[in-house]
Scaffold this motif. Structure first.
Motif, short mmCIF file in Angstrom:
data_model
loop_
_atom_site.label_atom_id
_atom_site.label_comp_id
_atom_site.label_asym_id
_atom_site.label_seq_id
_atom_site.Cartn_x
_atom_site.Cartn_y
_atom_site.Cartn_z
N ALA A 57 35.33 46.67 11.17
CA ALA A 57 35.24 45.22 11.14
C ALA A 57 36.43 44.70 10.35
O ALA A 57 36.96 45.39 9.47
CB ALA A 57 33.93 44.74 10.51
N VAL A 72 26.43 46.37 9.98
CA VAL A 72 26.27 45.72 11.28
C VAL A 72 24.89 46.02 11.84
O VAL A 72 24.41 47.15 11.75
CB VAL A 72 27.36 46.17 12.28
CG1 VAL A 72 27.22 45.43 13.61
CG2 VAL A 72 28.76 45.93 11.70
N LEU A 122 27.10 40.83 11.90
CA LEU A 122 27.75 41.39 10.72
C LEU A 122 27.08 40.79 9.49
O LEU A 122 26.97 39.57 9.38
CB LEU A 122 29.24 41.08 10.74
CG LEU A 122 30.09 41.64 9.60
CD1 LEU A 122 30.07 43.16 9.60
CD2 LEU A 122 31.52 41.11 9.72
N ARG A 155 37.10 44.23 20.93
CA ARG A 155 37.15 43.45 19.69
C ARG A 155 36.24 42.23 19.88
O ARG A 155 36.51 41.35 20.70
CB ARG A 155 38.57 43.02 19.37
CG ARG A 155 38.67 42.03 18.22
CD ARG A 155 40.00 42.10 17.52
NE ARG A 155 40.06 43.31 16.70
CZ ARG A 155 41.00 43.52 15.79
NH1 ARG A 155 41.95 42.63 15.58
NH2 ARG A 155 41.00 44.63 15.08
N TYR A 170 35.87 39.96 12.97
CA TYR A 170 35.75 40.71 14.21
C TYR A 170 35.03 42.03 13.94
O TYR A 170 35.13 42.60 12.85
CB TYR A 170 37.12 41.02 14.81
CG TYR A 170 37.93 39.81 15.19
CD1 TYR A 170 37.88 39.29 16.48
CD2 TYR A 170 38.75 39.18 14.26
CE1 TYR A 170 38.62 38.17 16.84
CE2 TYR A 170 39.50 38.06 14.59
CZ TYR A 170 39.43 37.56 15.89
OH TYR A 170 40.17 36.46 16.22
N VAL A 171 34.35 42.51 14.97
CA VAL A 171 33.77 43.85 14.96
C VAL A 171 34.40 44.62 16.12
O VAL A 171 34.42 44.12 17.26
CB VAL A 171 32.24 43.82 15.13
CG1 VAL A 171 31.69 45.22 15.41
CG2 VAL A 171 31.59 43.26 13.87
#
Length: 300
Positions: A57, A72, A122, A155, A170-171
């Motif tokens: 992340a 997450v 997240l 992403r 972002y993850v």
């Protein structure tokens, strides 16, 4: 099947180096529960499986108190009970899960796939009070192709669940959909190895405290045992090793170890900071049942 561990990526060390610092379980014969020999009765030949591999992340904003403790959570929007959570990474705004943590959801009926949604949240873990949300993302499963073509890294941009605004976080994850038969026929097994430090013995698993959970555990940390043989699963009929046991270390760690103040402490670090007396590392292997995979391929 390619390896997804950091130990096999650029700059990582060969597994033979790890043998210098630990008793290797690579040749140990498993005596624990075995892998299932048959497909569960609730899985049909047309059912699908969703597999998520969590990588990292980024773009997380530090709190007023400093770095976050991110993790997450994944779940199917129509099934809150399907929620699965990653481990928590302590004091960082750039968490990396290495080896990638894998989450599988199956069976999913192919007829209802277009209406399914994967929710990715997240979170920032708090020791006191409720955990803080850092952003959410919804992935429509009907847009994902079935098969290996959908297994590339994605992403996922996160939004604020209350305002709908982008958070800048972002993850990164690999998301794939395949036949449940095929997903069931390839399984990844991981186990934790634990050691404690003291002045006399230095790092060792032979001198754990009576209150310590054990020398080994499964990756879910629900079973703690005194030996590797008690944790590793026995290969049943039809199963073979595709990739043997190997150490998978987190980026920046030495010999795969990560450190904490205690074995049940939620935050683990890549270096032994002051008064950290517990450490652990992950061993990983991949096993396959070719009979199951061939059956899945012939029915597709």
């Amino acid at each position: 099947m390619g390896c997804c561990c950091s130990c096999c990526s650029d700059g990582a060390r060969d597994d033979s180096e790890f043998q210098k610092t630990a008793t290797s379980p690579l040749v140990a014969k498993s005596r624990a529960h075995s892998f299932p020999d048959t497909i569960p009765s609730n899985i049909t030949k047309t059912d699908l499986a969703l597999t998520v591999q969590l990588l990292s992340a980024s773009g997380i904003k530090a709190t007023a108190a400093g770095d976050c403790d991110p993790y997450v959570r994944f779940w199917l929007s129509d099934d809150p009970g399907s929620a699965q959570e990653s481990t928590c990474k302590a004091r960082t705004v750039k968490p990396v899960w290495s080896p990638p943590e894998t989450f599988t959801f199956m069976p999913i009926k192919s007829s209802g796939m277009k209406d399914k949604k994967l929710v990715v949240s997240l979170m920032d873990k708090d020791l006191i009070g409720q955990d803080d949300p850092l952003g959410d993302c919804v992935v429509k499963l009907g847009t994902l192709p079935v098969g290996s073509a959908g297994s590339g890294t994605r992403r996922l941009a996160l939004i604020n669940g209350s305002t709908g605004e982008e958070t800048g976080a972002y993850v990164d994850a690999r998301i794939s959909v395949d036949l449940a038969f095929k997903a069931f026929g390839t399984q990844e097994e991981k186990a934790y190895q634990y050691e404690r430090w003291d002045v006399i013995h230095k790092w060792s698993s032979e001198h754990l405290l009576p209150s310590d959970p054990g020398r080994w555990s499964n990756f879910e940390r629900t079973e703690y045992k005194g030996s590797f043989e008690e944790v590793a699963r026995e290969l049943g009929e039809g199963w073979s090793v595709e990739r043997p046991w190997e150490v998978c270390g987190r980026p920046g760690s030495t010999d795969g170890w990560e450190y904490a103040f205690g074995f049940r402490f939620p935050g683990w670090f890549d270096k032994p900071y002051f008064l950290m007396r517990a450490r652990r590392r992950v061993w990983r292997r991949v096993v396959v049942n070719n009979n199951i995979i061939h059956e899945a391929e012939s029915s597709s």
